[in-house]
Scaffold this motif. Structure first.
Motif, short mmCIF file in Angstrom:
data_model
loop_
_atom_site.label_atom_id
_atom_site.label_comp_id
_atom_site.label_asym_id
_atom_site.label_seq_id
_atom_site.Cartn_x
_atom_site.Cartn_y
_atom_site.Cartn_z
N ILE A 82 0.79 -1.23 0.00
CA ILE A 82 0.00 0.00 0.00
C ILE A 82 0.83 1.27 0.00
CG2 ILE A 82 -1.95 -1.16 1.12
CD1 ILE A 82 -1.31 0.40 3.67
N ARG A 83 2.10 1.18 0.36
CA ARG A 83 2.86 2.42 0.46
C ARG A 83 4.33 2.14 0.19
NH1 ARG A 83 2.12 6.65 5.51
NH2 ARG A 83 3.70 8.17 4.88
N ALA B 65 -0.28 9.75 -0.06
CA ALA B 65 0.90 9.09 0.52
C ALA B 65 0.97 7.62 0.14
CB ALA B 65 0.87 9.21 2.04
N THR B 260 -2.34 8.63 9.61
CA THR B 260 -1.39 7.58 9.21
C THR B 260 -0.42 8.07 8.13
OG1 THR B 260 -2.80 6.65 7.46
CG2 THR B 260 -3.05 5.74 9.69
N LYS B 261 -0.77 9.16 7.49
CA LYS B 261 0.12 9.70 6.45
C LYS B 261 1.45 10.13 7.09
CE LYS B 261 0.28 13.42 3.03
NZ LYS B 261 -0.47 14.54 2.41
N GLU B 262 1.38 10.66 8.30
CA GLU B 262 2.58 11.16 8.97
C GLU B 262 3.15 10.08 9.86
OE1 GLU B 262 0.88 14.56 10.93
OE2 GLU B 262 0.34 15.49 9.03
#
Lengths: 109, 263
Positions: A82-83, B65, B260-262
């Motif tokens: 996912i990332r 992200a 959750t991006k950070e």
């Protein structure tokens, strides 16, 4: 209250990490499927079991954890579904001393 | 201040402003009830919409992200959340502006946002499960859809109070509610399965999304059971409080995901 706390999990620490064990533990939490890194987690667990109450890691254990961390880092940068994390993001919370030791280990390896 | 906190604060402030401005809207000539009833209904429907739209904004604020496939899954989930809020708000608008006899309501068009909400929520969570390689019986269309069909048929056989709207529209409305209970419950099952496997960084966001889905199951079940007793969608404080609570839960889910991006 314990049930609710367990349902929401333990929040990841936002403090600067000074220990290789903390670095590996926090980095493991970023995997979108913990099954993918289960073998690595097993190795972390066996090292964590012999860490003394003081939290001081032996040089051998720290090296072993750095090796595990680098494998996790590679997974998160290239294979997490996912990332795609960057090295800078993953190492951002490591203290300067920890980063120096990690980079020294990387050069040797 | 962190970006996610700035966005959240902006949404909360905007929601408060819109809520208060609702009390300044002139009373329409079609309104039969009191001045206060009109404004509370209008303000609450604006609140439903803003909470759900705000949740969707928070979900979408973090997607860049992530990889393309997760972005698509979360955009689908965000669309589902918006459809829930907008669907609920527009029903109230139709009521207070005297449009309940319009063809849009009488022929079931009013239900399309809700049908869309259940489907997008289910397929969004299902996409997410596939992406993180989590298997679940709830993610199998071959299991969930037949259960949905059987439940719809079973619900249509339950005796109910005389319908206020045409019987066919009433049955169609109940069918969609039953269908959505099944889809929200299946989505909940999928999210709980993902939560058990996903890394600690994402556990809280999955937990809040699960709680939001529990809210949707409760609200849809309440509407379904209520309509069996009164022959139409139940109204009143209980439903308002449930819907506002449901909106707050999705808002918290959106905030949690945005965090959750950070790292």
């Amino acid at each position: 209250m314990v049930i609710f706390k367990n349902f929401f999990g333990t929040s990841q620490s936002t403090e600067i990490m000074t220990s290789a064990l903390d670095l590996v533990t926090v980095t493991a939490g970023l995997a979108s499927n913990s099954d993918d890194i289960r073998p690595l987690l097993g190795r972390v667990r066996s090292i964590a079991e012999r860490v003394p109450p003081s939290g001081m890691l032996s040089p051998e254990d720290e090296a072993a954890l750095f090796k595990i961390y680098l494998e996790m880092e590679h997974y998160l940068m290239t294979s997490d579904p996912i990332r795609a994390y960057t090295r800078e993001e993953l190492r951002a919370k490591a203290s300067r001393g920890l980063l120096t030791r990690l980079e020294a280990y990387e050069k040797k390896a | 201040m962190r970006t996610v906190n700035k966005i959240t604060l902006a949404i909360i402030l905007l929601t408060i402003v819109i809520y208060l401005v609702s009390f300044l809207v002139p009373l329409p000539q079609s309104w039969q009830g009191s001045y206060d009833e009109f404004h509370w209904a209008l303000a609450n429907s604006a609140l439903y919409a803003m909470l759900h739209i705000g949740a969707a904004i928070l979900f979408l604020s973090a997607v860049n992200a992530y990889k393309v496939q997760l972005r698509a899954a979360y955009m689908t989930i965000a669309l589902g959340v918006v459809l829930v809020g907008v669907g609920l708000a527009h029903v109230v608008f139709l009521n207070i502006f005297g449009l309940l006899q319009s063809p849009w309501v009488q022929y079931g068009g009013v239900l399309f946002p809700f049908l869309g909400a259940g489907l997008t929520m289910y397929f969004g969570t299902r996409s997410m499960a596939r992406l993180v390689d989590v298997s679940s019986a709830f993610a199998r269309v071959g299991i969930v859809f037949p259960v949905g069909v059987v439940s719809v048929v079973a619900a249509s056989l339950i005796p109910h109070a005389p319908a206020v709207i045409p019987e066919l529209s009433y049955d169609f409305s109940n069918a969609i509610n039953v269908w959505n209970v099944i889809l929200y419950a299946a989505s909940l099952g999928i999210v709980l399965r993902i939560k058990s496997r996903i890394g600690m960084h994402y556990t809280a966001s999955m937990a809040w999304l699960a709680i939001g889905l529990i809210g949707s199951v409760i609200i849809t079940t309440y509407v379904l059971i209520g309509s069996l007793f009164v022959g139409q969608t139940p109204e009143g404080r209980v439903l308002e409080l449930l819907v506002i609570s449901g909106g707050c839960l999705y808002f918290l889910a959106g905030y949690s995901f945005a965090k959750t991006k950070e790292l």
